[in-house]
Scaffold this active site. Structure first.
Site, PDB file in Angstrom:
ATOM      1  N   TRP A 168     -21.172  33.266  73.554  1.00  0.00           N
ATOM      2  CA  TRP A 168     -20.592  34.157  72.749  1.00  0.00           C
ATOM      3  C   TRP A 168     -20.135  35.360  73.652  1.00  0.00           C
ATOM      4  CZ3 TRP A 168     -24.543  35.432  68.048  1.00  0.00           C
ATOM      5  CH2 TRP A 168     -24.779  34.243  67.570  1.00  0.00           C
ATOM      6  N   LYS A 169     -20.206  35.279  74.799  1.00  0.00           N
ATOM      7  CA  LYS A 169     -19.887  36.291  75.890  1.00  0.00           C
ATOM      8  C   LYS A 169     -20.246  37.602  75.382  1.00  0.00           C
ATOM      9  CE  LYS A 169     -16.212  32.853  77.136  1.00  0.00           C
ATOM     10  NZ  LYS A 169     -14.913  32.710  77.862  1.00  0.00           N
ATOM     11  N   GLU A 185     -15.901  33.403  84.546  1.00  0.00           N
ATOM     12  CA  GLU A 185     -15.943  35.116  84.340  1.00  0.00           C
ATOM     13  C   GLU A 185     -16.951  35.751  85.262  1.00  0.00           C
ATOM     14  OE1 GLU A 185     -16.300  35.110  80.191  1.00  0.00           O
ATOM     15  OE2 GLU A 185     -14.303  34.191  80.063  1.00  0.00           O
ATOM     16  N   GLY A 243      -9.827  31.123  76.858  1.00  0.00           N
ATOM     17  CA  GLY A 243      -9.123  32.446  76.218  1.00  0.00           C
ATOM     18  C   GLY A 243      -7.738  32.240  76.050  1.00  0.00           C
ATOM     19  N   GLY A 245     -15.984  29.195  73.549  1.00  0.00           N
ATOM     20  CA  GLY A 245     -16.032  30.400  73.514  1.00  0.00           C
ATOM     21  C   GLY A 245     -15.529  31.284  72.258  1.00  0.00           C
ATOM     22  N   GLY A 246     -14.133  31.452  72.091  1.00  0.00           N
ATOM     23  CA  GLY A 246     -13.752  32.146  70.857  1.00  0.00           C
ATOM     24  C   GLY A 246     -14.090  31.709  69.465  1.00  0.00           C
TER      25      GLY A 246
HETATM   26  P1  13P Z   1     -12.524  29.630  74.968  1.00  0.00           P
HETATM   27  O1  13P Z   1     -12.917  28.608  74.043  1.00  0.00           O
HETATM   28  O2  13P Z   1     -12.833  31.054  74.112  1.00  0.00           O
HETATM   29  O3  13P Z   1     -11.229  29.527  75.653  1.00  0.00           O
HETATM   30  O4  13P Z   1     -13.733  30.010  75.771  1.00  0.00           O
HETATM   31  C1  13P Z   1     -14.409  28.903  76.567  1.00  0.00           C
HETATM   32  C2  13P Z   1     -15.440  29.528  77.592  1.00  0.00           C
HETATM   33  O5  13P Z   1     -15.300  30.209  78.507  1.00  0.00           O
HETATM   34  C3  13P Z   1     -16.717  28.971  77.225  1.00  0.00           C
HETATM   35  O6  13P Z   1     -17.664  29.305  78.174  1.00  0.00           O
END
Ligand code: 13P
Length: 250
Positions: free
Chosen positions: A10-11, A97, A173, A234-235
């Site tokens: 979920w960041k 990240e 992302g 992620g998203g």
């Molecule tokens: P996205 O699915 O938003 O590209 O992110 C991937 C991610 O960094 C999962 O850790």
């Protein structure tokens, strides 16, 4: 046994109320029988409530990071013991990240892996090349070095605690995902690299997840590849309908 896993990272998204809403939606929508192990990684401040919320559900909880030291003067950091104490036994380490924005090196990540294993925690170990590495045909070298320098100091017995997550930075992302063929090619290389250092039993058993713009409309094709054992999302993990659609793509 190699496991199928779909994990949502979920960041830095979702406050406490939003976390509760999304967890309730996931609990309501997760299929009764599901081939894949489902994990969510909310932010630190919402981990304890997520653990409570997801008790008696098939959904597991992971942290997104942790510090390598046991305790001490590390303002703003969280230890393995603190995570375990609230019932979190899994941690994502080495995310791109963390590497890019917070300057985490392979050596630091190796330390964190060591601490996690000493605390009997499961590790979702992330790695992957940047666009410039792929453009210069250096992507296999980069990936191999990240594995060797960040992870391969562990012992053979530790592999049961490790899940690998290949996340090409250029696909995170960006909406640009690796093609299923590119993912398979790299996952096969990763499995071979593990095999060379730790043997076939380890290589065949380790789950290798793909991460980078996985969405409901591309998950099935990516997951159909023989060396892709799931996804780190992620998203699309921030929306219950999309995340569950990816889970059911298995
Ligand atoms: P996205 O699915 O938003 O590209 O992110 C991937 C991610 O960094 C999962 O850790």
């Amino acid at each position: 046994m190699r496991k199928k896993i779909v994990a949502g990272n979920w960041k830095m998204n979702k406050n406490s109320e939003q976390t509760e809403i999304l967890l309730n939606e996931l609990i309501a929508q997760i299929p009764a029988s599901c081939d894949a192990k489902v994990i969510v990684a909310p932010t630190f401040v919402n981990l304890a409530s997520a653990v409570n919320h997801l008790k008696n559900t098939p959904i597991g909880v992971s942290a997104q990071n942790m510090h390598q030291a046991a305790s001490g003067a590390y303002t703003g950091e969280i230890s393995a013991d603190m995570l375990k104490n609230i019932g979190v036994n899994t941690v994502i380490l080495g995310h791109s990240e963390r590497r890019a924005i917070f300057h985490e090196t392979d050596a630091l990540i190796a330390n964190k892996v060591e601490t996690a294993l000493q605390n009997d925690m499961n590790v979702i170990f992330c790695f992957g090349e940047e666009l410039k590495d792929r453009q210069s045909q250096n992507h296999f070298n980069i990936v191999e070095n990240q594995l060797r320098d960040g992870l391969f100091h562990i012992q053979k017995k530790d592999w049961e605690k490790i899940v690998l997550a290949y996340e090409p930075v250029w696909a995170i992302g960006t909406g640009e995902t690796a093609s299923p063929e590119q993912a398979q090619e790299m996952h096969e290389f990763i499995r071979e690299t593990v095999r060379k250092s730790f043997g076939s039993d380890v290589a065949e058993d380790v789950s290798i997840l793909y991460g980078g713009s996985v969405k409901p409309d591309n998950a099935k094709e990516i997951f159909s590849k023989s060396d892709v054992d799931g996804g780190l999302i992620g998203g699309a993990a921030l929306n219950a309908k999309d995340f569950i659609a990816i889970v059911t793509a298995f």
